[in-house]
Design a protein around this motif. Sequence first.
Motif, short mmCIF file in Angstrom:
data_model
loop_
_atom_site.label_atom_id
_atom_site.label_comp_id
_atom_site.label_asym_id
_atom_site.label_seq_id
_atom_site.Cartn_x
_atom_site.Cartn_y
_atom_site.Cartn_z
N ALA A 66 0.85 -1.20 0.00
CA ALA A 66 0.00 0.00 0.00
C ALA A 66 0.89 1.25 0.00
O ALA A 66 0.95 1.98 0.98
N PRO A 67 1.59 1.51 -1.10
CA PRO A 67 2.53 2.64 -1.13
C PRO A 67 1.85 3.99 -0.99
O PRO A 67 2.50 4.97 -0.64
N GLN A 68 0.55 4.05 -1.25
CA GLN A 68 -0.17 5.30 -1.13
C GLN A 68 -0.53 5.63 0.31
O GLN A 68 -0.90 6.76 0.63
N ALA A 69 -0.45 4.65 1.21
CA ALA A 69 -0.73 4.88 2.62
C ALA A 69 0.49 5.49 3.29
O ALA A 69 1.62 5.37 2.81
N SER A 70 0.27 6.14 4.43
CA SER A 70 1.36 6.75 5.18
C SER A 70 2.28 5.67 5.75
O SER A 70 1.82 4.77 6.46
#
Length: 240
Positions: free
Chosen positions: A50-54
């Motif tokens: 989940a690279p879009q998550a922090s």
Amino acid sequence: MMRPPRAAWLLCATGLMAGAPACAETTLAQALNPGSRDGESLTRTLTRLAPQASREVLTLAANALSCADPDADRLAVIDYSLPSSEPRLWVFDLARKTLLFEELVSHGRGSGNALASRFSNTPESHQSSLGLFRTMNTYYGRNGYSLRLEGLETGVNHLAYDRAIVMHGADYVSESFIEQTGRLGRSLGCPAVRQEVSYPLIDSLKEEQYLFAYYPDPEWLEDSAYLDCNRDQEQRLALN
């Protein structure tokens, strides 16, 4: 060198205070608990999926799970610092190392409008709760197919079962609702999801899996027993 206060130490370790003098000897590895699935390797897995998550949020989630159950198969992460109009729920299959869901999720009407900023463990507050939860059984209730949650953090979310804080589907969790109002509808404190995904999403998490709900609340970051169980163990040993 004296270690900084716990909340600041966690922020150092996750990169939110990198470069500050108090962070000079603090590394990410220090914030993570080793185990059969250690926190650092779990963080790498979560951020890859989940690279879009922090990354900071995923690091704390990995640490909490490593404290509670390093061998867990599934983990859901909610980032309540994001507005409800954005996907802020991720469900991971840790055994297969895959991302199962990236979804919208509601917060309680007592927690805020588009942005949540208030969280509670108090009955009738209609606020969401933070921290680590263990999932329980499913059932059919007034909101349809639902998943019971057991709050694991005393004073933070341990009344979740008594408050009937459950995961369920809701028609106010949808892109069309966002188009009309600029935000999702709000629950009575439950993490509600889109009706279209409620069955498979709930089934992926039922029975002894985990949900981690985040917001940068200083008191919770300071006091949570699950965000730094290594340090808690060190303190207990020092007292013996």
